[in-house]
Design a protein around this motif. Sequence first.
Motif, PDB file in Angstrom:
ATOM      1  N   VAL A   1       0.879  -1.161   0.000  1.00 46.59           N
ATOM      2  CA  VAL A   1       0.000   0.000   0.000  1.00 46.59           C
ATOM      3  C   VAL A   1       0.918   1.212   0.000  1.00 46.59           C
ATOM      4  CG1 VAL A   1      -1.803   1.257   1.226  1.00 46.59           C
ATOM      5  CG2 VAL A   1      -1.811  -1.254   1.223  1.00 46.59           C
ATOM      6  N   ASP A   2       0.826   1.984  -1.072  1.00 45.25           N
ATOM      7  CA  ASP A   2       1.732   3.128  -1.259  1.00 45.25           C
ATOM      8  C   ASP A   2       0.891   4.399  -1.114  1.00 45.25           C
ATOM      9  OD1 ASP A   2       3.414   5.101  -2.432  1.00 45.25           O
ATOM     10  OD2 ASP A   2       4.487   3.620  -3.592  1.00 45.25           O
ATOM     11  N   THR A   3       0.338   4.919  -2.210  1.00 44.68           N
ATOM     12  CA  THR A   3      -0.576   6.060  -2.062  1.00 44.68           C
ATOM     13  C   THR A   3      -1.890   5.621  -1.413  1.00 44.68           C
ATOM     14  OG1 THR A   3      -1.642   5.688  -4.200  1.00 44.68           O
ATOM     15  CG2 THR A   3       0.307   7.101  -4.195  1.00 44.68           C
ATOM     16  N   GLY A   4      -2.190   4.331  -1.494  1.00 39.78           N
ATOM     17  CA  GLY A   4      -3.450   3.805  -0.951  1.00 39.78           C
ATOM     18  C   GLY A   4      -4.604   3.878  -1.943  1.00 39.78           C
ATOM     19  N   LYS A   5      -4.341   4.421  -3.148  1.00 41.49           N
ATOM     20  CA  LYS A   5      -5.432   4.601  -4.119  1.00 41.49           C
ATOM     21  C   LYS A   5      -5.989   3.258  -4.605  1.00 41.49           C
ATOM     22  CE  LYS A   5      -3.310   8.225  -6.549  1.00 41.49           C
ATOM     23  NZ  LYS A   5      -3.103   8.858  -7.834  1.00 41.49           N
ATOM     24  N   THR A   6      -5.065   2.313  -4.833  1.00 47.25           N
ATOM     25  CA  THR A   6      -5.509   0.996  -5.335  1.00 47.25           C
ATOM     26  C   THR A   6      -6.410   0.319  -4.308  1.00 47.25           C
ATOM     27  OG1 THR A   6      -3.440   0.764  -6.561  1.00 47.25           O
ATOM     28  CG2 THR A   6      -4.686  -1.248  -6.171  1.00 47.25           C
ATOM     29  N   LEU A   7      -5.963   0.317  -3.062  1.00 49.74           N
ATOM     30  CA  LEU A   7      -6.743  -0.357  -2.021  1.00 49.74           C
ATOM     31  C   LEU A   7      -8.092   0.323  -1.826  1.00 49.74           C
ATOM     32  CD1 LEU A   7      -7.004  -2.555   0.045  1.00 49.74           C
ATOM     33  CD2 LEU A   7      -5.759  -1.128   1.682  1.00 49.74           C
TER      34      LEU A   7
ATOM     35  N   ASN B   1     -13.908  -0.103  -2.335  1.00 50.36           N
ATOM     36  CA  ASN B   1     -15.197   0.424  -2.821  1.00 50.36           C
ATOM     37  C   ASN B   1     -15.860  -0.565  -3.768  1.00 50.36           C
ATOM     38  OD1 ASN B   1     -15.003   2.766  -1.391  1.00 50.36           O
ATOM     39  ND2 ASN B   1     -14.084   3.939  -3.070  1.00 50.36           N
ATOM     40  N   HIS B   2     -15.033  -1.152  -4.642  1.00 47.70           N
ATOM     41  CA  HIS B   2     -15.560  -2.100  -5.634  1.00 47.70           C
ATOM     42  C   HIS B   2     -16.100  -3.358  -4.943  1.00 47.70           C
ATOM     43  CE1 HIS B   2     -15.966  -3.942  -9.533  1.00 47.70           C
ATOM     44  NE2 HIS B   2     -15.206  -4.962  -9.185  1.00 47.70           N
ATOM     45  N   VAL B   3     -15.297  -3.900  -4.035  1.00 44.56           N
ATOM     46  CA  VAL B   3     -15.690  -5.152  -3.362  1.00 44.56           C
ATOM     47  C   VAL B   3     -16.951  -4.936  -2.518  1.00 44.56           C
ATOM     48  CG1 VAL B   3     -14.957  -6.802  -1.576  1.00 44.56           C
ATOM     49  CG2 VAL B   3     -13.397  -6.203  -3.429  1.00 44.56           C
ATOM     50  N   GLU B   4     -17.019  -3.785  -1.872  1.00 41.50           N
ATOM     51  CA  GLU B   4     -18.194  -3.514  -1.006  1.00 41.50           C
ATOM     52  C   GLU B   4     -19.506  -3.552  -1.781  1.00 41.50           C
ATOM     53  OE1 GLU B   4     -17.056   0.111   0.909  1.00 41.50           O
ATOM     54  OE2 GLU B   4     -15.860  -0.987   2.397  1.00 41.50           O
TER      55      GLU B   4
ATOM     56  N   LEU C   1       1.380  -6.728   2.901  1.00 42.55           N
ATOM     57  CA  LEU C   1       2.745  -7.064   3.337  1.00 42.55           C
ATOM     58  C   LEU C   1       3.512  -5.799   3.696  1.00 42.55           C
ATOM     59  CD1 LEU C   1       5.046  -9.081   3.729  1.00 42.55           C
ATOM     60  CD2 LEU C   1       5.611  -8.771   1.301  1.00 42.55           C
ATOM     61  N   LEU C   2       3.438  -4.789   2.816  1.00 43.41           N
ATOM     62  CA  LEU C   2       4.194  -3.550   3.022  1.00 43.41           C
ATOM     63  C   LEU C   2       3.259  -2.349   3.028  1.00 43.41           C
ATOM     64  CD1 LEU C   2       7.003  -4.189   0.359  1.00 43.41           C
ATOM     65  CD2 LEU C   2       7.079  -4.771   2.792  1.00 43.41           C
ATOM     66  N   VAL C   3       3.510  -1.442   3.923  1.00 38.32           N
ATOM     67  CA  VAL C   3       2.825  -0.143   3.882  1.00 38.32           C
ATOM     68  C   VAL C   3       3.909   0.921   3.847  1.00 38.32           C
ATOM     69  CG1 VAL C   3       1.376   1.488   5.141  1.00 38.32           C
ATOM     70  CG2 VAL C   3       0.740  -0.918   5.071  1.00 38.32           C
ATOM     71  N   LYS C   4       3.827   1.780   2.826  1.00 41.09           N
ATOM     72  CA  LYS C   4       4.874   2.790   2.654  1.00 41.09           C
ATOM     73  C   LYS C   4       4.522   4.061   3.422  1.00 41.09           C
ATOM     74  CE  LYS C   4       6.846   2.628  -1.586  1.00 41.09           C
ATOM     75  NZ  LYS C   4       7.156   3.045  -2.963  1.00 41.09           N
ATOM     76  N   ARG C   5       5.542   4.628   4.052  1.00 39.28           N
ATOM     77  CA  ARG C   5       5.320   5.919   4.728  1.00 39.28           C
ATOM     78  C   ARG C   5       5.393   7.016   3.670  1.00 39.28           C
ATOM     79  NH1 ARG C   5       8.494   3.574   8.851  1.00 39.28           N
ATOM     80  NH2 ARG C   5      10.403   4.266   7.888  1.00 39.28           N
ATOM     81  N   VAL C   6       4.242   7.474   3.211  1.00 37.97           N
ATOM     82  CA  VAL C   6       4.226   8.520   2.181  1.00 37.97           C
ATOM     83  C   VAL C   6       3.473   9.740   2.698  1.00 37.97           C
ATOM     84  CG1 VAL C   6       4.489   7.057   0.133  1.00 37.97           C
ATOM     85  CG2 VAL C   6       2.239   7.382   1.091  1.00 37.97           C
TER      86      VAL C   6
ATOM     87  N   HIS D   1       1.455  11.850   1.102  1.00 34.94           N
ATOM     88  CA  HIS D   1       0.092  12.125   0.613  1.00 34.94           C
ATOM     89  C   HIS D   1      -0.674  10.840   0.348  1.00 34.94           C
ATOM     90  CE1 HIS D   1       1.302  16.224   0.427  1.00 34.94           C
ATOM     91  NE2 HIS D   1       2.291  15.917  -0.389  1.00 34.94           N
ATOM     92  N   SER D   2      -0.730   9.985   1.327  1.00 37.98           N
ATOM     93  CA  SER D   2      -1.492   8.751   1.112  1.00 37.98           C
ATOM     94  C   SER D   2      -2.973   9.064   1.297  1.00 37.98           C
ATOM     95  CB  SER D   2      -1.072   7.685   2.110  1.00 37.98           C
ATOM     96  OG  SER D   2      -1.669   7.935   3.347  1.00 37.98           O
ATOM     97  N   VAL D   3      -3.817   8.166   0.780  1.00 38.15           N
ATOM     98  CA  VAL D   3      -5.260   8.415   0.929  1.00 38.15           C
ATOM     99  C   VAL D   3      -5.774   7.802   2.236  1.00 38.15           C
ATOM    100  CG1 VAL D   3      -5.708   8.612  -1.534  1.00 38.15           C
ATOM    101  CG2 VAL D   3      -5.950   6.393  -0.439  1.00 38.15           C
ATOM    102  N   ALA D   4      -4.846   7.474   3.125  1.00 37.47           N
ATOM    103  CA  ALA D   4      -5.200   6.995   4.467  1.00 37.47           C
ATOM    104  C   ALA D   4      -6.128   5.792   4.435  1.00 37.47           C
ATOM    105  CB  ALA D   4      -5.810   8.125   5.293  1.00 37.47           C
ATOM    106  N   CYS D   5      -5.740   4.822   3.639  1.00 34.43           N
ATOM    107  CA  CYS D   5      -6.518   3.588   3.578  1.00 34.43           C
ATOM    108  C   CYS D   5      -5.553   2.471   3.979  1.00 34.43           C
ATOM    109  CB  CYS D   5      -7.020   3.403   2.141  1.00 34.43           C
ATOM    110  SG  CYS D   5      -8.233   2.138   1.986  1.00 34.43           S
TER     111      CYS D   5
END
Length: 165
Positions: free
Chosen positions: A84-90, A95-98, A110-115, A117-121
Amino acid sequence: MDDLGDHDIVVLCVLKGGYQFSADLVEGIKALSRNSNRTIPMRVHFIRLKSYLNDQSTEDLQIVGAEDLSFLNGKNVLIVEAIVDTGKTLKMLLNHVETFRPKLIKVAGLLVKRVPHSVACLPDYVGFEIPNRFVVGYALDYNEYFRDLDHLCVISESGKMKYKI
Ligand SMILES: O=P(O)(O)OC[C@H]1O[C@H](OP(=O)(O)OP(=O)(O)O)[C@H](O)[C@@H]1O
Ligand code: HPA
């Protein structure tokens, strides 16, 4: 395992980057099942999302291939994402899965990047928090290269230049 409820789960692997982590995580869940009194029936499904060009997230975030996920209705879903980088994909995937109304959704990353401007997801389960550098290997790529590396590493600036599109 207890978090995932008492009936069968659908592991939803986010391709391509998630293939190695998903495979290893499924092995881990199988081992936990073997060592406990309960067996959790598991289905494994794949979904492909793509947005990166070079080391940049683009506005062109696509679900590749028509995806009817209606079988997720009422199911316990474990989304497995390598990074999870910007968080946009997740965010887009959640939203899609819901829309298919699963009973429960959990996310393993596995990995969460400290960025900045992430979308906080954020995933429910996180392997490692990493610095804001572009990493490759263990199925993560730079323009489709390096997925085959057994280890994760930071790509150098010269590596980026060499494989830039
Ligand atoms: O949090 P974000 O900034 O949205 O980035 C995370 C996503 O980026 C990568 O996918 P990519 O679009 O590169 O496709 P790939 O998995 O096929 O390489 C990675 O596998 C994640 O799915
Ligand atoms: O650091 C990364 N590496 C590979 N793919 C990615 N997708 C988002 N961030 C990354």
